[in-house]
Design a protein around this motif. Structure first.
Motif, PDB file in Angstrom:
ATOM      1  N   SER A 136       0.811  -1.212   0.000  1.00 21.74           N
ATOM      2  CA  SER A 136       0.000   0.000   0.000  1.00 21.74           C
ATOM      3  C   SER A 136       0.846   1.264   0.000  1.00 21.74           C
ATOM      4  CB  SER A 136      -0.919   0.005   1.228  1.00 21.74           C
ATOM      5  OG  SER A 136      -0.152   0.169   2.419  1.00 21.74           O
ATOM      6  N   ASP A 137       0.213   2.392  -0.267  1.00 29.60           N
ATOM      7  CA  ASP A 137       0.923   3.668  -0.274  1.00 29.60           C
ATOM      8  C   ASP A 137       1.396   4.066   1.114  1.00 29.60           C
ATOM      9  OD1 ASP A 137      -1.524   4.223   0.846  1.00 29.60           O
ATOM     10  OD2 ASP A 137      -2.086   5.782  -0.587  1.00 29.60           O
ATOM     11  N   GLY A 138       0.822   3.454   2.160  1.00 27.61           N
ATOM     12  CA  GLY A 138       1.238   3.772   3.513  1.00 27.61           C
ATOM     13  C   GLY A 138       2.682   3.424   3.794  1.00 27.61           C
ATOM     14  N   MET A 139       3.260   2.528   3.022  1.00 28.55           N
ATOM     15  CA  MET A 139       4.647   2.138   3.233  1.00 28.55           C
ATOM     16  C   MET A 139       5.629   3.252   2.860  1.00 28.55           C
ATOM     17  SD  MET A 139       4.603  -0.880   4.547  1.00 28.55           S
ATOM     18  CE  MET A 139       6.249  -1.546   4.309  1.00 28.55           C
ATOM     19  N   PHE A 140       5.149   4.318   2.237  1.00 29.59           N
ATOM     20  CA  PHE A 140       6.025   5.412   1.825  1.00 29.59           C
ATOM     21  C   PHE A 140       6.004   6.570   2.823  1.00 29.59           C
ATOM     22  CE2 PHE A 140       5.441   2.869  -1.844  1.00 29.59           C
ATOM     23  CZ  PHE A 140       6.571   3.031  -2.611  1.00 29.59           C
ATOM     24  N   ASN A 141       5.282   6.395   3.932  1.00 32.60           N
ATOM     25  CA  ASN A 141       5.257   7.383   4.999  1.00 32.60           C
ATOM     26  C   ASN A 141       5.788   6.717   6.266  1.00 32.60           C
ATOM     27  OD1 ASN A 141       3.513   8.358   7.532  1.00 32.60           O
ATOM     28  ND2 ASN A 141       3.780  10.102   6.164  1.00 32.60           N
ATOM     29  N   ALA A 142       6.748   7.337   6.931  1.00 35.50           N
ATOM     30  CA  ALA A 142       7.457   6.712   8.046  1.00 35.50           C
ATOM     31  C   ALA A 142       6.519   6.234   9.149  1.00 35.50           C
ATOM     32  CB  ALA A 142       8.494   7.678   8.614  1.00 35.50           C
ATOM     33  N   ALA A 143       5.600   7.085   9.590  1.00 36.02           N
ATOM     34  CA  ALA A 143       4.708   6.726  10.698  1.00 36.02           C
ATOM     35  C   ALA A 143       3.754   5.604  10.306  1.00 36.02           C
ATOM     36  CB  ALA A 143       3.934   7.961  11.156  1.00 36.02           C
ATOM     37  N   ARG A 144       3.168   5.709   9.116  1.00 35.81           N
ATOM     38  CA  ARG A 144       2.233   4.677   8.665  1.00 35.81           C
ATOM     39  C   ARG A 144       2.962   3.366   8.401  1.00 35.81           C
ATOM     40  NH1 ARG A 144      -0.808   7.075   3.659  1.00 35.81           N
ATOM     41  NH2 ARG A 144      -1.923   5.080   3.801  1.00 35.81           N
ATOM     42  N   ARG A 145       4.184   3.452   7.866  1.00 36.16           N
ATOM     43  CA  ARG A 145       4.968   2.248   7.600  1.00 36.16           C
ATOM     44  C   ARG A 145       5.257   1.489   8.896  1.00 36.16           C
ATOM     45  NH1 ARG A 145       8.680   4.498   4.880  1.00 36.16           N
ATOM     46  NH2 ARG A 145      10.215   4.865   6.497  1.00 36.16           N
ATOM     47  N   GLU A 146       5.643   2.204   9.922  1.00 33.87           N
ATOM     48  CA  GLU A 146       5.935   1.563  11.211  1.00 33.87           C
ATOM     49  C   GLU A 146       4.689   0.895  11.782  1.00 33.87           C
ATOM     50  OE1 GLU A 146       7.666   2.760  15.639  1.00 33.87           O
ATOM     51  OE2 GLU A 146       8.054   4.050  13.903  1.00 33.87           O
ATOM     52  N   ALA A 147       3.539   1.549  11.650  1.00 36.51           N
ATOM     53  CA  ALA A 147       2.292   0.968  12.159  1.00 36.51           C
ATOM     54  C   ALA A 147       1.919  -0.300  11.401  1.00 36.51           C
ATOM     55  CB  ALA A 147       1.159   2.001  12.052  1.00 36.51           C
ATOM     56  N   ILE A 148       2.121  -0.290  10.083  1.00 34.32           N
ATOM     57  CA  ILE A 148       1.800  -1.464   9.265  1.00 34.32           C
ATOM     58  C   ILE A 148       2.701  -2.637   9.631  1.00 34.32           C
ATOM     59  CG2 ILE A 148       1.867  -2.410   6.921  1.00 34.32           C
ATOM     60  CD1 ILE A 148       0.998   0.379   5.929  1.00 34.32           C
ATOM     61  N   VAL A 149       3.990  -2.382   9.729  1.00 32.14           N
ATOM     62  CA  VAL A 149       4.935  -3.448  10.061  1.00 32.14           C
ATOM     63  C   VAL A 149       4.639  -4.028  11.434  1.00 32.14           C
ATOM     64  CG1 VAL A 149       7.360  -3.974  10.504  1.00 32.14           C
ATOM     65  CG2 VAL A 149       6.731  -2.544   8.557  1.00 32.14           C
ATOM     66  N   ASN A 150       4.345  -3.177  12.405  1.00 31.98           N
ATOM     67  CA  ASN A 150       4.018  -3.670  13.746  1.00 31.98           C
ATOM     68  C   ASN A 150       2.735  -4.494  13.758  1.00 31.98           C
ATOM     69  OD1 ASN A 150       6.159  -2.744  15.389  1.00 31.98           O
ATOM     70  ND2 ASN A 150       5.311  -0.665  15.403  1.00 31.98           N
ATOM     71  N   ALA A 151       1.828  -4.197  12.828  1.00 32.01           N
ATOM     72  CA  ALA A 151       0.553  -4.911  12.790  1.00 32.01           C
ATOM     73  C   ALA A 151       0.668  -6.298  12.169  1.00 32.01           C
ATOM     74  CB  ALA A 151      -0.491  -4.094  12.017  1.00 32.01           C
ATOM     75  N   VAL A 152       1.572  -6.477  11.199  1.00 34.37           N
ATOM     76  CA  VAL A 152       1.611  -7.746  10.463  1.00 34.37           C
ATOM     77  C   VAL A 152       2.795  -8.639  10.831  1.00 34.37           C
ATOM     78  CG1 VAL A 152       0.419  -6.656   8.530  1.00 34.37           C
ATOM     79  CG2 VAL A 152       2.907  -6.870   8.474  1.00 34.37           C
ATOM     80  N   TYR A 153       3.859  -8.065  11.363  1.00 34.49           N
ATOM     81  CA  TYR A 153       5.037  -8.858  11.697  1.00 34.49           C
ATOM     82  C   TYR A 153       5.003  -9.352  13.137  1.00 34.49           C
ATOM     83  CZ  TYR A 153       7.929  -8.112   7.526  1.00 34.49           C
ATOM     84  OH  TYR A 153       8.441  -8.135   6.252  1.00 34.49           O
ATOM     85  N   ALA A 154       5.700 -10.449  13.378  1.00 30.47           N
ATOM     86  CA  ALA A 154       5.918 -10.919  14.741  1.00 30.47           C
ATOM     87  C   ALA A 154       6.725  -9.856  15.479  1.00 30.47           C
ATOM     88  CB  ALA A 154       6.656 -12.253  14.730  1.00 30.47           C
ATOM     89  N   PRO A 155       6.495  -9.688  16.800  1.00 26.67           N
ATOM     90  CA  PRO A 155       7.164  -8.613  17.546  1.00 26.67           C
ATOM     91  C   PRO A 155       8.680  -8.592  17.388  1.00 26.67           C
ATOM     92  CG  PRO A 155       5.437  -9.581  18.870  1.00 26.67           C
ATOM     93  CD  PRO A 155       5.547 -10.431  17.640  1.00 26.67           C
ATOM     94  N   ASP A 156       9.341  -9.738  17.479  1.00 23.32           N
ATOM     95  CA  ASP A 156      10.801  -9.745  17.382  1.00 23.32           C
ATOM     96  C   ASP A 156      11.288  -9.451  15.971  1.00 23.32           C
ATOM     97  OD1 ASP A 156       9.734 -12.088  16.454  1.00 23.32           O
ATOM     98  OD2 ASP A 156      11.352 -13.372  17.183  1.00 23.32           O
ATOM     99  N   ALA A 157      10.459  -9.747  14.949  1.00 25.67           N
ATOM    100  CA  ALA A 157      10.845  -9.475  13.561  1.00 25.67           C
ATOM    101  C   ALA A 157      10.496  -8.045  13.155  1.00 25.67           C
ATOM    102  CB  ALA A 157      10.162 -10.458  12.618  1.00 25.67           C
ATOM    103  N   ALA A 158       9.471  -7.469  13.793  1.00 28.45           N
ATOM    104  CA  ALA A 158       9.012  -6.138  13.410  1.00 28.45           C
ATOM    105  C   ALA A 158      10.078  -5.081  13.655  1.00 28.45           C
ATOM    106  CB  ALA A 158       7.734  -5.789  14.177  1.00 28.45           C
ATOM    107  N   ALA A 159      10.724  -5.145  14.818  1.00 29.01           N
ATOM    108  CA  ALA A 159      11.724  -4.137  15.151  1.00 29.01           C
ATOM    109  C   ALA A 159      12.854  -4.121  14.131  1.00 29.01           C
ATOM    110  CB  ALA A 159      12.274  -4.399  16.550  1.00 29.01           C
ATOM    111  N   THR A 160      13.324  -5.311  13.750  1.00 31.12           N
ATOM    112  CA  THR A 160      14.397  -5.404  12.761  1.00 31.12           C
ATOM    113  C   THR A 160      13.944  -4.881  11.410  1.00 31.12           C
ATOM    114  OG1 THR A 160      15.340  -7.327  13.890  1.00 31.12           O
ATOM    115  CG2 THR A 160      15.973  -6.985  11.592  1.00 31.12           C
ATOM    116  N   ARG A 161      12.742  -5.228  11.019  1.00 31.58           N
ATOM    117  CA  ARG A 161      12.229  -4.818   9.714  1.00 31.58           C
ATOM    118  C   ARG A 161      12.050  -3.304   9.638  1.00 31.58           C
ATOM    119  NH1 ARG A 161      12.527  -5.607   4.515  1.00 31.58           N
ATOM    120  NH2 ARG A 161      10.571  -5.819   3.405  1.00 31.58           N
ATOM    121  N   ILE A 162      11.579  -2.701  10.713  1.00 28.93           N
ATOM    122  CA  ILE A 162      11.380  -1.248  10.734  1.00 28.93           C
ATOM    123  C   ILE A 162      12.712  -0.530  10.532  1.00 28.93           C
ATOM    124  CG2 ILE A 162      10.796   0.695  12.234  1.00 28.93           C
ATOM    125  CD1 ILE A 162       8.565  -1.043  13.405  1.00 28.93           C
TER     126      ILE A 162
END
Length: 290
Positions: A136-162
């Motif tokens: 989605s276009d939200g991945m091109f905005n820092a705040a929205r991207r972080e929220a999306i990653v935190n919503a779909v990734y496992a907690p330990d993987a989300a931090a690294t991915r962000i």
């Protein structure tokens, strides 16, 4: 938007992150009041349906029952037990209704669906939704991207991915190539489009609370509007998700993307920039896929 998935983040971003009908024919001879073709037709008995009507109704009932039986599927939900479909003989299965309602939960921040069933269908539904969110276009905005990653990734993987994605977007090259400013916003009068459209899913592995699901999808990407230097174009990708059952839901532990399979383009005239912008604004994207 995968930026090459989890196996590479340094490359330049290029706008990439499917019964026979029964026909009852009845020929009726001419009717009349004692004409040359025989005596007049006898009226039906009052209060009783004609024999032909009973026959037609019976055929319709049988057809409905047959269709319902054919669409019922095999009734296997795989909600429990361990099934490993990682072998070469894994079969693809078309989406079929199972009688289960779509998930009712969603992330309050992103609106991404949640609460998927612990089954093969649930894993496919989760993966299809994750493909939509990560494309989605939200991945091109820092705040929205972080929220999306935190919503779909496992907690330990989300931090690294962000952190990985923050590094990728730290320069202006990716956003500039997409025609966006440093906050991911399009120029005035333009509509930024980044929308994944899942076509199908395939379970490659499902065992002991873990799953690998591939999602084949198209992606619309570009700027819609008069004078756009990056007109909206269509691309095709296959996203593969490694999923894990965590606290009652499926979460991404790893995500990769590859090109295709891409169909042959149809000889169809492209719409004007104005029509494309109106379509994107008028047709909302899906919040629940499969």
């Amino acid at each position: 938007m995968s930026l090459g998935g989890d196996d590479g983040y340094g490359g330049d971003y290029d706008g990439r992150e499917a019964g026979p009908e029964g026909h009852l024919t009845r020929t009726r001879l001419p009717e009349g009041d004692g004409g040359p073709y025989g005596p007049a037709r006898r009226p039906g008995r009052p209060g009783k349906p004609s024999r032909n009507l009973v026959t037609v109704v019976g055929v319709v009932v049988l057809l409905i029952a047959a269709i319902a039986f054919a669409n019922r599927g095999d009734g296997k939900d795989n909600a429990s037990g361990s099934t490993d479909t990682s072998g070469t003989n894994a079969e693809s299965h078309p989406t079929a209704p199972t009688g289960r309602r779509p998930v009712e939960g969603k992330n309050t921040t992103t609106g991404i669906a949640s609460g998927f069933a612990k089954s093969q269908q649930g894993a496919q539904s989760a993966a299809a939704n994750f493909a939509v969110a990560l494309g989605s276009d939200g991945m091109f905005n820092a705040a929205r991207r972080e929220a999306i990653v935190n919503a779909v990734y496992a907690p330990d993987a989300a931090a690294t991915r962000i952190k990985q994605l923050a590094t990728v977007f730290s320069g202006d090259k990716i956003l500039a190539n997409a025609g966006l400013d440093s906050n991911g916003n399009p120029p005035h009068g333009m509509t930024f489009v980044s929308r994944a459209n899942p076509v199908g899913t395939k379970v490659e592995k499902f065992k002991d609370g873990e799953a690998r699901v591939a999602v084949w999808h198209s992606l619309l990407f570009g700027l819609a509007g008069e004078g756009s230097k990056n007109p909206v174009a269509e691309s095709w990708y296959t996203d593969t998700f490694e999923l894990k059952w965590i606290k009652g839901d499926w979460k991404v532990t790893q995500y990769t993307q590859k090109d295709g399979p891409a169909p042959v383009g149809r000889d169809q005239a492209a719409s004007s920039a104005e029509d494309m912008a109106k379509a994107v604004q008028g047709f909302g994207g899906f919040t629940y896929a499969r």
